[in-house]
Design a protein around this motif. Structure first.
Motif, PDB file in Angstrom:
ATOM      1  N   TYR A 142      -7.039 -61.310 -18.022  1.00  0.00           N
ATOM      2  CA  TYR A 142      -7.220 -62.611 -17.382  1.00  0.00           C
ATOM      3  C   TYR A 142      -8.184 -63.452 -18.214  1.00  0.00           C
ATOM      4  CZ  TYR A 142      -4.950 -60.694 -13.247  1.00  0.00           C
ATOM      5  OH  TYR A 142      -4.028 -60.134 -12.385  1.00  0.00           O
ATOM      6  N   GLN A 195      -7.002 -66.956 -14.370  1.00  0.00           N
ATOM      7  CA  GLN A 195      -5.545 -66.978 -14.485  1.00  0.00           C
ATOM      8  C   GLN A 195      -5.111 -65.863 -15.405  1.00  0.00           C
ATOM      9  OE1 GLN A 195      -4.452 -70.754 -16.570  1.00  0.00           O
ATOM     10  NE2 GLN A 195      -6.656 -70.821 -16.881  1.00  0.00           N
ATOM     11  N   ARG A 248      -1.469 -75.402 -20.854  1.00  0.00           N
ATOM     12  CA  ARG A 248      -2.481 -74.687 -20.070  1.00  0.00           C
ATOM     13  C   ARG A 248      -3.873 -74.747 -20.707  1.00  0.00           C
ATOM     14  NH1 ARG A 248      -0.799 -71.067 -16.085  1.00  0.00           N
ATOM     15  NH2 ARG A 248       1.120 -71.839 -15.157  1.00  0.00           N
TER      16      ARG A 248
END
Length: 625
Positions: free
Chosen positions: A20, A28, A83
């Motif tokens: 993560y 995320q 992202r």
């Protein structure tokens, strides 16, 4: 010590599923899935491991089938860009050509400083069966494979020749992927026998790991030095690059510009950090920059670079900053970029750096006359842009008219993707972005073939946005296969396919350099001249797109294009809007220069004249010392 017996590939899949990233308290998945194309080098290793994970539930790492290995890297990079570099995909390929197909994508990722994890399969570590299918035999050494070509384009490279080597290699890979300074392509070569080899792995290797993405704090002394320069500036200019977007500095940057009155120009990666209609937004800068941005750059006495690496297109090959006494303040997380142009470096996270500058300059702003000068230049720029949108070119529309219509029909959150050809130059001047994710132009590596694959990654990264792939026929012909992936994954993407039967950008450049558009048109070979300047080839790209599973709409005019786009927006499947434009423009007027050397000697009058023009521009080029 608790252990579990797994193959190297099974261990890698389990490890990746537990990684993560975190920034500002938001966690995320770092690696939400794996792209792949299976061959004999990975089908029994990574392939088996992904199948086992999916069927047993021991690891959550979905598999996505690509149609081209380069394409799956592009899709992963586009995902990472959307992202803010906090998540990306792994890409698995078979030995030999399957793996080397990823090298171009690796170069693109590293050049753009965007993370992607590459897992090229390699030859037998035991060498028991050498030489195997697709193996390069090098007489200089037995440990050389084609995958060594990844070294030059990777920020981290390792070859896992024994199972236990995966532990330090995988941890190092995650470190680089999550480092905003060092990130880029990370390559772990996996010999096909090692992938299937079993080992007793420490269970702790598979624990949930959170990689914290830091925001380096600006050094107070560095802030003070930067502030002193700005306080003495009469005509300062901000250049916002990709770092301003990736750090989420948009709100802070807009407030800083409003308070101080410093105009903000942008690079391709920074467009949208300040909305196009903000009173301080002056548009793209450099070789294909706007009238306002380049005029202000010519006069600027202090240039504040925020998250930019100052490519030659940004600096117009070191000619756009014309003030002989110009100085630079560079706010960048990477010292490599912060010290460019002999700048006063401010090595820090862009958002924190902007906030620090704003706090220190809360009592300072530019003179009213400079704000007025900025407004005047913006107004003139708008006139130039509007004229490009409404040129009324016949019989085929100009590309700029299509861009104007596209600007009108898309909302602020729609993502426009492009990478190569004449469109990036037109877009830098003409695209009106109000959202930092609305403008997705890959112009560090400017890779033809990026666009369609990137549409897949961008849509996966944010399904709530309309994703529009803007692609010319040259780039479409390089790589359109991932339309099949869009269809198979049920992704709704709009592809605007602009066909002009040639290379408009290089054709125009060729003409300006005295090379007479040689080799830049899609034509039959002429029987008399022997050149490719005969009749237009009967290529039906719309039919090709339809054959790949997309719905296709045709437009023959600007009005027809608007109508087709409305239908495409209402559609639920991948839809291609096909339109033909004039290969010869007209294009937006040029306000900058790009250094492309012209032959010093030539038998062609056109080349001789071009060299004279080149020499004139060259005299304005300088180092910033």
């Amino acid at each position: 010590m608790n252990t579990v017996r797994l193959t190297t590939a099974q261990a890698l899949v389990r490890f990746l599923a537990s990684q993560y990233s975190e920034r500002d308290g938001q966690e995320q998945r770092l690696i939400p899935g794996v792209w792949g194309i299976f061959g004999h080098g990975n089908v029994a290793g990574i392939g088996q491991a992904l199948l086992q994970a999916a069927t047993t539930g021991e690891a959550d790492l979905p598999y996505y089938l690509a149609r081209n290995e380069q394409g799956m890297v592009h899709a992963s990079v586009a995902y990472a860009k959307m992202r803010d570099r906090l998540a990306t995909f792994a890409c698995s390929a078979s030995t030999g050509p399957g793996s080397t197909n990823m090298i171009t994508g690796a170069a693109l990722a590293t050049t753009n400083r965007l993370p992607v994890l590459l897992l090229p399969s390699d030859m037998f570590a035991t060498r028991a069966a050498d030489p195997v299918l697709q193996q390069l035999e090098d007489s200089r050494g037995g440990d050389v494979t084609v995958n060594d070509a990844f070294r030059a384009v990777s920020k981290y490279f390792d070859r896992v020749s024994r199972p236990e080597q995966l532990i330090p290699a995988a941890l190092a890979a995650m470190r680089v992927l999550t480092d905003p300074v060092e990130t880029g392509a990370v390559t772990l070569c996996l010999p096909q026998d090692v992938q299937a080899e079993a080992y007793d792995w420490p269970v702790a290797f598979f624990r949930r790991r959170v990689w914290h993405v830091s925001r380096p704090v600006p050094e107070p002394a560095a802030v003070e030095r930067a502030v002193q320069l700005l306080r003495g500036a009469k005509k300062p200019l901000i250049v916002a690059g990709g770092g301003a977007v990736y750090s989420g500095a948009e709100t802070a940057l807009r407030a800083f510009a409003e308070a101080t009155g410093i105009p903000v120009a942008d690079t391709h990666a920074g467009k949208g950090a300040v909305p196009w209609d903000h009173p301080c937004a002056v548009g793209g800068i450099g070789s294909t920059g706007s009238y306002a941005a380049n005029a202000l750059a010519k006069e600027a006495d202090v240039v504040v670079g925020i998250g930019t690496r100052y490519s030659d297109f940004t600096t117009a090959s070191h000619t756009v900053f014309g003030n002989p006494d110009v100085t630079f303040v560079n706010l960048n997380v990477a010292r490599l970029d912060a010290v460019k142009h002999s700048a006063e470096p401010l090595v820090a996270d862009a958002r924190l750096g902007v906030q620090a500058l704003a706090a220190a300059l809360s009592d300072w702003e530019v003179a009213p006359e400079y704000r007025a000068r900025t407004r005047e230049l913006i107004a003139r720029t708008r006139e130039i842009e509007d004229k490009c949108f409404t040129v009324g070119h016949t019989p085929l529309p100009a590309q700029t008219e299509i861009l104007g219509a596209l600007n009108d029909v898309l909302d602020d959150r729609a993502v426009v993707i492009n990478a190569a050809g004449s469109m990036p130059g037109d877009l830098q001047q003409l695209w009106r972005a109000r959202d930092p994710k609305a403008y997705h132009v890959e112009y560090a590596y400017s890779c033809m073939g990026y666009e369609v694959a990137a549409g897949v990654g961008a849509k996966m990264a944010d399904p709530s946005r309309e994703v529009v792939v803007l692609v010319g026929d040259g780039s479409y012909l390089m790589m359109a296969q991932e339309i099949v992936t869009m269809v198979s994954e049920g992704l709704k993407v709009i592809i605007v396919l602009v066909q002009n039967h040639g290379f408009a950008s290089i054709g125009a450049l060729s003409e300006s350099l005295g090379s007479q558009r040689f080799g830049t048109k899609y034509r039959y070979r002429d029987g008399d001249s022997g050149l490719l300047d005969g009749e237009v080839l009967p290529v039906d790209l719309a039919a090709n797109a339809s054959s790949l599973g997309a719905d296709v709409l045709h437009a023959t005019s600007v009005e027809g294009f608007r109508a087709a786009m409305e239908k495409a927006k209402a559609a639920t499947r991948t839809t291609v809007v096909h339109v033909e434009t004039d290969l010869y423009g007209p294009n937006p007027p040029g306000h900058g220069w790009w250094d492309v050397p012209v032959s010093e000697v030539s038998a062609l009058d056109s080349t001789q004249a071009a060299h004279d023009t080149y020499a004139t521009h060259k005299r304005a080029q300088r180092h910033y010392l």
